[in-house]
Design a protein around this motif. Structure first.
Motif, short mmCIF file in Angstrom:
data_model
loop_
_atom_site.label_atom_id
_atom_site.label_comp_id
_atom_site.label_asym_id
_atom_site.label_seq_id
_atom_site.Cartn_x
_atom_site.Cartn_y
_atom_site.Cartn_z
N LEU A 70 -0.49 4.94 10.73
CA LEU A 70 -1.24 4.81 9.49
C LEU A 70 -0.73 5.80 8.44
CD1 LEU A 70 -3.63 3.78 7.79
CD2 LEU A 70 -5.09 5.43 9.00
N ILE A 71 -0.52 7.04 8.85
CA ILE A 71 -0.02 8.07 7.94
C ILE A 71 1.42 7.79 7.53
CG2 ILE A 71 0.56 10.54 7.79
CD1 ILE A 71 -1.95 11.05 9.53
N GLU A 81 -11.75 2.15 8.15
CA GLU A 81 -12.01 1.17 7.09
C GLU A 81 -11.71 1.78 5.73
OE1 GLU A 81 -12.78 -1.92 7.67
OE2 GLU A 81 -13.03 -1.67 9.84
N ALA A 82 -11.25 0.93 4.82
CA ALA A 82 -11.01 1.34 3.44
C ALA A 82 -12.29 1.22 2.63
CB ALA A 82 -9.91 0.48 2.81
N PRO A 83 -12.46 1.97 1.56
CA PRO A 83 -13.65 1.83 0.72
C PRO A 83 -13.71 0.45 0.07
CG PRO A 83 -12.02 3.23 -0.35
CD PRO A 83 -11.54 3.00 1.05
N THR A 84 -14.90 -0.01 -0.21
CA THR A 84 -15.07 -1.36 -0.75
C THR A 84 -14.48 -1.51 -2.14
OG1 THR A 84 -17.27 -0.73 -1.55
CG2 THR A 84 -17.15 -1.78 0.61
N ASP A 85 -14.33 -0.41 -2.88
CA ASP A 85 -13.79 -0.52 -4.23
C ASP A 85 -12.26 -0.47 -4.28
OD1 ASP A 85 -13.52 2.13 -3.54
OD2 ASP A 85 -14.04 2.91 -5.52
N ALA A 86 -11.62 -0.34 -3.12
CA ALA A 86 -10.16 -0.29 -3.08
C ALA A 86 -9.60 -1.69 -3.24
CB ALA A 86 -9.69 0.33 -1.77
N HIS A 98 -4.19 2.07 -2.53
CA HIS A 98 -5.50 2.71 -2.59
C HIS A 98 -6.17 2.68 -1.21
CE1 HIS A 98 -9.62 3.03 -4.85
NE2 HIS A 98 -9.36 4.09 -4.12
N LYS A 99 -6.10 1.54 -0.55
CA LYS A 99 -6.70 1.41 0.78
C LYS A 99 -6.04 2.36 1.77
CE LYS A 99 -7.83 -3.48 0.05
NZ LYS A 99 -7.52 -4.88 0.44
N LEU A 100 -4.71 2.35 1.81
CA LEU A 100 -4.01 3.14 2.81
C LEU A 100 -4.06 4.64 2.52
CD1 LEU A 100 -0.90 0.91 3.60
CD2 LEU A 100 -2.98 1.22 4.95
N MET A 101 -4.02 5.02 1.25
CA MET A 101 -4.12 6.44 0.95
C MET A 101 -5.48 7.00 1.34
SD MET A 101 -2.14 6.87 -2.72
CE MET A 101 -2.22 8.67 -2.70
N THR A 102 -6.52 6.20 1.19
CA THR A 102 -7.86 6.64 1.60
C THR A 102 -7.96 6.68 3.11
OG1 THR A 102 -8.78 5.67 -0.42
CG2 THR A 102 -10.32 6.23 1.34
N ARG A 103 -7.51 5.61 3.76
CA ARG A 103 -7.60 5.55 5.22
C ARG A 103 -6.74 6.62 5.89
NH1 ARG A 103 -5.90 0.62 7.85
NH2 ARG A 103 -6.74 1.74 9.64
N ALA A 104 -5.58 6.93 5.29
CA ALA A 104 -4.69 7.93 5.88
C ALA A 104 -5.13 9.36 5.58
CB ALA A 104 -3.27 7.71 5.38
N GLY A 105 -6.24 9.51 4.85
CA GLY A 105 -6.75 10.85 4.55
C GLY A 105 -5.92 11.57 3.50
N LEU A 129 3.95 7.70 -8.30
CA LEU A 129 5.05 7.42 -7.37
C LEU A 129 4.56 7.32 -5.93
CD1 LEU A 129 8.09 9.50 -8.64
CD2 LEU A 129 8.15 7.12 -7.86
N VAL A 130 3.56 8.12 -5.59
CA VAL A 130 3.00 8.06 -4.24
C VAL A 130 2.47 6.66 -3.96
CG1 VAL A 130 1.32 9.02 -2.63
CG2 VAL A 130 2.41 10.51 -4.33
N GLY A 131 1.66 6.13 -4.90
CA GLY A 131 1.12 4.79 -4.73
C GLY A 131 2.20 3.73 -4.75
N ALA A 132 3.18 3.87 -5.65
CA ALA A 132 4.25 2.88 -5.76
C ALA A 132 5.08 2.82 -4.49
CB ALA A 132 5.13 3.20 -6.96
N ALA A 133 5.36 3.99 -3.90
CA ALA A 133 6.14 4.02 -2.66
C ALA A 133 5.40 3.29 -1.55
CB ALA A 133 6.40 5.47 -2.26
N ILE A 134 4.08 3.44 -1.49
CA ILE A 134 3.30 2.75 -0.46
C ILE A 134 3.27 1.25 -0.72
CG2 ILE A 134 0.98 2.50 0.52
CD1 ILE A 134 0.59 5.51 -0.07
N GLU A 135 3.11 0.84 -1.98
CA GLU A 135 3.09 -0.58 -2.29
C GLU A 135 4.39 -1.24 -1.85
OE1 GLU A 135 0.63 -2.42 -3.50
OE2 GLU A 135 -0.75 -0.75 -3.79
#
Length: 575
Positions: free
Chosen positions: A528-529, A13-18, A23-30, A454-460
């Motif tokens: 997921l990763i 699960e992703a954190p509720t504030d994501a 943000h969700k996937l970076m947290t879930r993927a560790g 860029l890490v977040g943008a690539a995931i989006e």
């Protein structure tokens, strides 16, 4: 790398504030763990991605002739006071004091420090041009950090600064950096656009943003599908949609519009298209003699562009939206029924290009519950004090280059190049001696890339319902080997280990998942990763001399002979 020796910390699960996908996937993927608002620890998986991005950035910067150095995170206030930014920068700049009560800042950027280096080290025209860059932590104390690493407070940025003898040389440096940025984002495997942009608080003139295309992007990118024209929404030129002003068609008349303040509702009530209405926006500037009130007029279906408004003569020094009391004093009524006719006090009237060419239009009557229709410039009210492009473009507007119609898409700004001129070098007396021995001010450019953004943008831009889908060039691992029954089958262990060692020897960044997990757990983790390539080895397939290969975007795996998998995996991983 073997999974048993690595650190994998995926979450269901992703954190509720994501709020956003990255943000969700970076947290879930560790990849990240939150330490405080907008401040994250980068876990091993996330750090590997960052290091790969940095390597590409560094290679292309070096290839373009830039020279790497490293400037401090903590900077003395005196340098920022020289340029005036100590007072101009708002609370986003984190100010601190040392034990001697001296002022310092935690750097949000490094124009002052690099200019101090240049003025101390560069003395002759023979030493120019030069371009210094570093990849360093930055801190901007965002009022509301959000979207994970997309708008965090602490982040990593590559910032470069060019120094030239004159503007012609500086423009060559700018173009070299522009070309390097194109190569960087192409190598990162991202879909992007380079768009003309406003220079903002950093100052300067020529400016381009590099935007990663993503539906979740905060920025609006304006472009022409039939040409190379592209700009962000703040800078995109809005041509007049009315070619020339028509003669008045009918007499002006006041109409009752009770409880009707929106242009859409007014148009419907009076039976006219929305395009015949005019919207009033009231701004104010503070002067020694008191507030000066400005009335800006845009068509009812358009919105004011505040960046454009801020460049108008008289507003370039800063403006604010007028208070309700100021509006009542100047117009005689509260917002909702405002217009250019019958103001109580003089106001400066600025008409958008389209509004300036309109005739028989509808505007507020400056009286609660009333509007006036069929207003005409010249006949019913004086010509505006100023005619200017002050609106946002909309999809379907004519392209400024005359090559077609404009379209709009969303993007995430990940890079920005600025032609600074002498904004900082003049303020800090950064000079060199020319061929005649005379001192000349160096001409500068600055160039930034948000590495962690860029890490977040690539995931989006690259994800699905199962997780991240990395471009191969920046994936934490290029290929993962998933042995089914690692702890039970010697044949599986031998085949997986041999493939792992062969690929490792060939220079492939390969992960061997030797955790002895169930297939579903392994597949879910690596999907997921977001590892691009996966080879699955199991007893059943080995008995037939087969293994399975699957790209992260493929819906199903393909069977491949064991004797061919090394060559295939090498081929896939290198393309």
């Amino acid at each position: 790398m073997r999974a048993s020796q690595f650190f994998i910390a995926t979450l269901k699960e992703a954190p509720t504030d994501a709020e956003v996908v990255s943000h969700k996937l970076m947290t879930r993927a560790g990849m990240i763990r939150k330490l405080a608002g907008g401040i994250y620890s980068y876990m091993p998986v996330g750090l590997r991605v960052i290091r790969k991005i940095e390597a590409i950035v560094r290679e292309e910067m070096n290839r373009a002739g830039a020279i790497e150095l490293l400037m401090p995170l903590v900077q003395p206030a005196e340098l920022w006071q020289e340029t005036g930014r100590w007072d101009k920068m708002g609370p986003e700049m984190l100010r601190v004091k040392d034990r001697h009560d001296r002022d310092f800042i935690i750097q949000p950027t490094s124009e002052e420090v690099v200019t101090d280096i240049a003025r101390g080290e560069i003395h002759s025209y023979r030493q120019l041009p030069k371009n210094f860059y570093h990849i360093q932590t930055k801190f901007r104390d965002e009022r509301r950090p959000r979207f994970g690493v997309m708008r965090g407070r602490e982040f990593t940025m590559k910032d470069a600064y060019s120094f030239d003898r004159d503007e012609a040389g500086a423009e060559k440096s700018y173009q070299a950096m522009y070309a390097a940025y194109v190569k960087i984002f192409e190598r990162l495997g991202l879909t992007f656009r380079a768009v003309r942009a406003d220079t903002g608080a950093i100052g300067g003139s020529l400016s381009h943003e590099f935007q990663v295309i993503a539906d979740t992007g905060e920025d609006l990118i304006v472009y022409c599908p039939d040409s190379d024209y592209a700009a962000n929404i703040e800078l995109a030129e809005a041509l007049p949609l009315v070619a020339e002003r028509a003669a008045p068609g009918t007499a002006m008349q006041k109409v009752a519009t009770p409880d009707t303040i929106r242009c859409e509702d007014v148009a419907k009530l009076v039976g006219l298209p929305l395009e015949r209405t005019v919207k009033s926006v009231v701004l104010a500037t503070d002067t020694p003699l008191g507030a000066e009130v400005w009335l800006l007029l845009v068509r009812g279906d358009h919105d004011l562009n505040e960046v454009k408004a801020g460049k108008l003569p008289g507003l370039e020094g800063g403006f604010r939206f007028a208070s309700e009391q100021e509006i009542i004093e100047h117009f005689g009524c509260p917002p909702g029924f405002l217009g250019p006719l019958n103001t109580k006090k003089p106001v400066k009237v600025v008409a958008d290009r389209t509004v300036a060419n309109m005739s028989d239009f509808v505007s507020g009557a400056n009286e609660i519950g009333f509007h006036i229709r069929d207003i005409n410039w010249g006949r019913d009210l004086p010509e505006p004090d100023l005619i200017a492009d002050i609106r946002n473009v909309v999809a379907g507007d004519p392209s400024p280059d005359g090559e077609g119609k404009l379209a709009i898409q969303r993007g995430i700004e990940v890079g920005h190049v600025f032609f600074l001129g002498t904004r900082y070098s003049a303020a800090m007396n950064c000079t060199y001696l020319d061929e005649t021995g005379k001192p000349r001010t160096m001409v500068m450019g600055c160039y930034g890339i948000g590495v962690t953004r860029l890490v977040g943008a690539a995931i989006e831009q690259n994800h699905d319902e199962r997780g991240i889908i990395w471009p191969a060039s920046i994936a934490p691992f290029t290929l993962v080997i998933c042995p089914v029954g690692w702890g039970k089958s010697e044949a599986v262990r031998e085949a997986a280990t041999k493939l792992y060692e062969d690929l490792l020897a060939a220079g492939i960044d390969v992960m061997l998942d030797d955790r002895d997990e169930r297939p579903g757990v392994m597949f879910a983790d690596w999907e997921l990763i977001g590892v691009p390539h996966r080879v699955t080895i199991g007893d059943r397939g080995l008995k037939e001399g087969m293994v399975e290969y699957q790209h992260r975007r493929d819906k199903e795996a393909a069977k491949v002979p064991l004797t061919e998998i090394a060559a295939l995996a090498l081929q896939k991983a290198c393309t």
